[in-house]
Design a protein around this motif. Structure first.
Motif, PDB file in Angstrom:
ATOM      1  N   LEU A  68      30.284  34.716  51.500  1.00  0.00           N
ATOM      2  CA  LEU A  68      30.950  33.985  50.177  1.00  0.00           C
ATOM      3  C   LEU A  68      30.761  33.173  49.506  1.00  0.00           C
ATOM      4  CD1 LEU A  68      34.556  35.533  51.694  1.00  0.00           C
ATOM      5  CD2 LEU A  68      32.568  37.257  49.761  1.00  0.00           C
ATOM      6  N   ASP A  69      30.746  32.970  48.160  1.00  0.00           N
ATOM      7  CA  ASP A  69      29.846  31.167  47.526  1.00  0.00           C
ATOM      8  C   ASP A  69      31.052  31.048  47.700  1.00  0.00           C
ATOM      9  OD1 ASP A  69      27.139  32.664  47.842  1.00  0.00           O
ATOM     10  OD2 ASP A  69      27.538  32.851  44.848  1.00  0.00           O
ATOM     11  N   ASP A  70      31.136  29.591  47.373  1.00  0.00           N
ATOM     12  CA  ASP A  70      32.360  28.550  46.613  1.00  0.00           C
ATOM     13  C   ASP A  70      33.384  29.160  45.798  1.00  0.00           C
ATOM     14  OD1 ASP A  70      31.035  27.398  48.780  1.00  0.00           O
ATOM     15  OD2 ASP A  70      30.607  25.531  47.450  1.00  0.00           O
ATOM     16  N   GLY A  71      34.706  29.373  46.121  1.00  0.00           N
ATOM     17  CA  GLY A  71      35.430  30.532  45.278  1.00  0.00           C
ATOM     18  C   GLY A  71      35.917  31.459  45.642  1.00  0.00           C
ATOM     19  N   GLU A  73      36.671  35.168  47.855  1.00  0.00           N
ATOM     20  CA  GLU A  73      37.858  35.208  48.256  1.00  0.00           C
ATOM     21  C   GLU A  73      37.783  36.788  48.851  1.00  0.00           C
ATOM     22  OE1 GLU A  73      41.722  32.970  49.347  1.00  0.00           O
ATOM     23  OE2 GLU A  73      42.052  34.918  48.706  1.00  0.00           O
ATOM     24  N   LEU A  74      37.735  37.101  49.836  1.00  0.00           N
ATOM     25  CA  LEU A  74      37.401  38.448  50.057  1.00  0.00           C
ATOM     26  C   LEU A  74      39.464  38.409  50.853  1.00  0.00           C
ATOM     27  CD1 LEU A  74      35.101  40.353  51.446  1.00  0.00           C
ATOM     28  CD2 LEU A  74      36.128  40.534  49.393  1.00  0.00           C
ATOM     29  N   ILE A  75      39.822  40.203  50.996  1.00  0.00           N
ATOM     30  CA  ILE A  75      41.068  39.853  51.919  1.00  0.00           C
ATOM     31  C   ILE A  75      40.559  41.305  53.068  1.00  0.00           C
ATOM     32  CG2 ILE A  75      43.520  40.622  51.511  1.00  0.00           C
ATOM     33  CD1 ILE A  75      43.025  37.883  50.606  1.00  0.00           C
ATOM     34  N   PRO A  80      43.066  36.134  54.230  1.00  0.00           N
ATOM     35  CA  PRO A  80      42.039  36.015  53.104  1.00  0.00           C
ATOM     36  C   PRO A  80      41.228  35.155  54.015  1.00  0.00           C
ATOM     37  CG  PRO A  80      44.392  34.959  52.924  1.00  0.00           C
ATOM     38  CD  PRO A  80      44.012  35.590  53.933  1.00  0.00           C
ATOM     39  N   VAL A  81      39.584  36.100  53.907  1.00  0.00           N
ATOM     40  CA  VAL A  81      38.353  35.126  54.463  1.00  0.00           C
ATOM     41  C   VAL A  81      37.072  34.758  53.376  1.00  0.00           C
ATOM     42  CG1 VAL A  81      38.648  37.184  56.686  1.00  0.00           C
ATOM     43  CG2 VAL A  81      37.187  37.096  53.927  1.00  0.00           C
ATOM     44  N   ARG A  82      36.668  33.543  53.986  1.00  0.00           N
ATOM     45  CA  ARG A  82      36.135  32.104  52.695  1.00  0.00           C
ATOM     46  C   ARG A  82      34.608  32.587  53.484  1.00  0.00           C
ATOM     47  NH1 ARG A  82      40.661  30.317  51.806  1.00  0.00           N
ATOM     48  NH2 ARG A  82      42.367  31.193  50.730  1.00  0.00           N
ATOM     49  N   ASP A  97      37.840  48.534  53.785  1.00  0.00           N
ATOM     50  CA  ASP A  97      37.662  47.651  53.060  1.00  0.00           C
ATOM     51  C   ASP A  97      38.610  46.881  52.795  1.00  0.00           C
ATOM     52  OD1 ASP A  97      37.745  50.402  51.652  1.00  0.00           O
ATOM     53  OD2 ASP A  97      39.485  51.769  51.872  1.00  0.00           O
ATOM     54  N   ALA A  98      37.747  45.898  51.839  1.00  0.00           N
ATOM     55  CA  ALA A  98      37.954  44.513  51.370  1.00  0.00           C
ATOM     56  C   ALA A  98      38.948  44.423  50.170  1.00  0.00           C
ATOM     57  CB  ALA A  98      36.514  43.529  51.834  1.00  0.00           C
ATOM     58  N   VAL A  99      39.608  43.725  49.554  1.00  0.00           N
ATOM     59  CA  VAL A  99      40.035  43.346  48.486  1.00  0.00           C
ATOM     60  C   VAL A  99      38.943  43.158  47.662  1.00  0.00           C
ATOM     61  CG1 VAL A  99      42.164  43.394  47.387  1.00  0.00           C
ATOM     62  CG2 VAL A  99      42.083  44.364  49.104  1.00  0.00           C
ATOM     63  N   TRP A 100      38.875  42.732  46.770  1.00  0.00           N
ATOM     64  CA  TRP A 100      38.413  41.467  45.733  1.00  0.00           C
ATOM     65  C   TRP A 100      39.162  41.648  44.340  1.00  0.00           C
ATOM     66  CZ3 TRP A 100      33.531  41.130  42.678  1.00  0.00           C
ATOM     67  CH2 TRP A 100      33.212  40.377  41.756  1.00  0.00           C
TER      68      TRP A 100
END
Length: 274
Positions: A68-71, A73-75, A80-82, A97-100
């Motif tokens: 993921l780019d800076d800023g 996030e996926l749930i 939360p993951v970054r 299923d990842a929430v965005w």
């Protein structure tokens, strides 16, 4: 054997069918249902970016990874993951299923291939959905059959709505039944829930009034003597009837019925327009 209902029960039969039909439509058109799909992205070992999902995605022997780019996030499973996140090796027909934001990014394996399939509530297919045409419910299409289990589940390879893709299911048995005195049979696959069965089929209405590639019928667990009820009024479209972004299985060759099953869901308006 066709189930004969007293006239006094027809209203209740129709009401039960209407409740089932509405439930099917609600699940299909849910904010993150199949009508919300915006892309079908096939992963390989090269990082790829997609317009409807965050980050750069790839897969290899260790499974699916996103950076993921800076800023961004996926749930994932409530957390939360970054940065870099590893989904790992996914099981066939499984996924995460990842929430965005208000979208869901489906990460899954279909036909041995890892895919990313974003689902956005504002997808045009979903927002314009006007409902699925269907035959009027008729007790004539409620048939009692007999389930005959195979000695061992039979690995059964079938095609898919996506050209070149194949699915393999362990078929536990077949369902034998009659329509208008004509003996017929359908190979059954495991259904959703203990003991339940699923049959995929086409018939003489396929490509005429119903979707050409397939329809599905879910069956309750057979009784101890093998008796099972096939209610073709509840024959449903699979997601590929609505969108080319689905990887639905096709019926095995033996499930191409030579009769017209004028019951259940018809070809979606979306497919007719396409």
């Amino acid at each position: 054997m066709t189930v004969q209902l007293p006239t006094t029960d027809l209203q209740a039969f129709t009401q039960d069918w209407l409740e089932w039909y509405r439930g099917q439509e609600e699940r299909l058109a849910a904010p993150h249902g199949f009508l919300a799909l915006t892309g079908l992205h096939w992963l390989d070992d090269r990082p790829q970016r997609f317009p409807d999902a965050p980050g750069a995605w790839r897969t290899d022997a260790a499974g699916v990874t996103v950076v993921l780019d800076d800023g961004e996030e996926l749930i994932v499973e409530g957390t939360p993951v970054r940065g870099e996140h590893r989904f790992g090796v996914l099981p066939e027909r499984g996924g995460v299923d990842a929430v965005w934001g208000d979208a869901v990014i489906e990460v899954a394996k279909r036909g041995g291939h890892d895919i990313v399939r974003p689902r956005h509530p504002d997808a045009p297919l979903r927002t314009a959905f006007a409902g699925t045409p269907a035959y009027a419910p008729d007790p004539r299409w409620v048939v009692t059959g007999r389930y005959r289990a195979f000695d061992e589940p039979r690995p059964t390879t079938v095609g898919a709505a996506v050209e070149g893709l194949e699915h393999v299911y362990d078929a536990p048995g077949r369902v034998e039944f009659e329509l208008d005195g004509r003996p017929l049979a359908l190979t059954a696959f495991p259904g959703h829930g203990p003991g339940r069965l699923l049959v995929l089929f086409t018939d003489a209405t396929s490509g005429v009034t119903t979707y050409a590639a397939n329809r599905a019928l879910s069956l309750d667990p057979p009784a101890a003597d093998g008796t099972v009820v096939l209610d073709f009024n509840r024959a449903t479209n699979l997601p590929c009837a609505y969108t080319d972004l689905a990887t639905c299985p096709l019926p095995p060759v033996e499930n191409r019925l030579p009769v017209a099953i004028e019951a259940g869901q018809k070809t979606p308006l979306e497919r007719d327009r396409a």
